[in-house]
Design an enzyme around this catalytic site. Structure first.
Site, PDB file in Angstrom:
ATOM      1  N   PRO A 148      14.232  80.265 -24.722  1.00  0.00           N
ATOM      2  CA  PRO A 148      14.810  80.107 -26.171  1.00  0.00           C
ATOM      3  C   PRO A 148      16.302  79.556 -26.063  1.00  0.00           C
ATOM      4  CG  PRO A 148      14.227  82.548 -25.514  1.00  0.00           C
ATOM      5  CD  PRO A 148      14.382  81.792 -24.340  1.00  0.00           C
ATOM      6  N   GLU A 149      16.113  78.382 -26.956  1.00  0.00           N
ATOM      7  CA  GLU A 149      17.178  77.793 -27.036  1.00  0.00           C
ATOM      8  C   GLU A 149      17.990  78.017 -28.536  1.00  0.00           C
ATOM      9  OE1 GLU A 149      16.949  73.677 -25.711  1.00  0.00           O
ATOM     10  OE2 GLU A 149      15.162  74.127 -24.255  1.00  0.00           O
TER      11      GLU A 149
ATOM     12  N   ARG B 120      10.090  88.228 -17.826  1.00  0.00           N
ATOM     13  CA  ARG B 120      10.654  87.889 -16.633  1.00  0.00           C
ATOM     14  C   ARG B 120      11.783  88.585 -16.239  1.00  0.00           C
ATOM     15  NH1 ARG B 120      10.669  81.654 -15.096  1.00  0.00           N
ATOM     16  NH2 ARG B 120      11.704  82.439 -13.415  1.00  0.00           N
TER      17      ARG B 120
END
Length: 277
Positions: free
Chosen positions: A2-3, A113
DNA sequence: GATAATGTTGGTCG
DNA sequence: ACGACCAACATTAT
């Protein structure tokens, strides 16, 4: 993953779901490192019985306002997500933190992750003080940005990925902005002429706003893909010009797009439109 | 089935 | 100051 556009999409979805305004009846943590440096007990006791008064975004951070002197700072890193689950027993193995809200819903922080972090802050302005300018705000000024480029001898791509100058850009949107401005990712920032620098200054908010308008970029179909609270994928991937399009023709000139590694990150560019200086 | 790659950040080391 | 490299992890593509 996510940016800035993906975090902004998440913020809008959480607000649309009326999470702000809810009390936090309970907090359950199933992977303690998601809340480090706090202990699970401290994290829980700090939030239990409080309310989410509001939310905002700074760079790639999501900020929950709990009280004047208490905020929750959330960074999704690569694969962090939020979604609702029916009840704690229906939690996925990757749902590491559950919030039981006042209206009975269970909000889950999912992170395959496990790089994402939820941390408490008594002063978010100080704790996020290392972040640079917001690229969609008026402080992202042309003269300031061009001056900063002129003073830096770094390669342009790692400079833009460094959150201390501009906050919120990541690998996808940097590649897209550099393509839009016709700049090779290895170009030294100080070697850009004014025309290129201004083009980049324009392309950064353009590609980010496009990402926001399309509710983020969702690549692939895997568990770590970007989904906002609504569980709908974004649709910005359809508008990407170069990212992960190596071997395909450049949309401007037809030259085959290349992939190289810059600053340990895969980088995609058109060798004709973005010539190596 | 093994191997490489993955959208982030923070550390070390030269 | 800067860049190369690694670490934190799990999954997907090759």
């Amino acid at each position: 993953m996510p940016e800035l556009p993906e975090v902004q999409t998440l913020l809008c979805d959480l607000e649309a779901a009326h999470v702000p305004g809810q009390s936090i009846e309970d907090v359950r943590v199933f992977w303690s490192r998601s809340v480090q440096p706090h202990s699970v007990a401290d994290f829980r006791s700090a939030l239990q019985g409080r309310s989410v008064r509001g939310m905002s975004r700074r760079g790639k951070y999501l900020i929950w306002y709990i009280a004047d002197d208490l905020n929750l700072l959330i960074h999704l890193r690569m694969t962090g997500q939020f979604h609702f689950v029916e009840n704690p027993d229906r939690r996925d193995v990757h749902d590491h933190v559950l919030f039981h809200l006042g209206d009975g819903r269970w909000l889950a922080f999912r992170d395959t992750r496990k790089f994402g972090r939820l941390r408490l802050s008594t002063d978010w302005r100080a704790d996020l003080g290392h972040l640079g300018v917001e690229p969609l705000e008026p402080q992202f000024e042309c003269d300031w940005f061009c001056g900063a480029l002129r003073r830096s001898g770094r390669q342009i791509k790692p400079l833009l990925l460094d959150q201390k100058l501009v906050a919120g850009l990541g690998n996808i949107y940097v590649d897209e902005a550099l393509f839009a401005a016709g700049i090779h990712p290895k170009t030294r920032a100080s070697s850009l002429d004014t025309e290129r620098a201004v083009a980049l200054w324009k392309s950064i908010p353009a590609v980010l706003q496009r990402g926001v308008d399309h509710m983020g970029t969702s690549l692939g179909t895997g568990a770590g893909n970007f989904y906002s609270v609504s569980r709908r994928p974004g649709r910005n991937q359809d508008g990407l010009r170069v990212f992960r399009r190596q071997g395909l023709p450049c949309p401007h000139c037809g030259t085959v797009i290349e992939r190289i590694v810059v600053a340990q990150r895969s980088s995609h560019f058109c060798p004709h439109c973005q010539p190596d200086s």
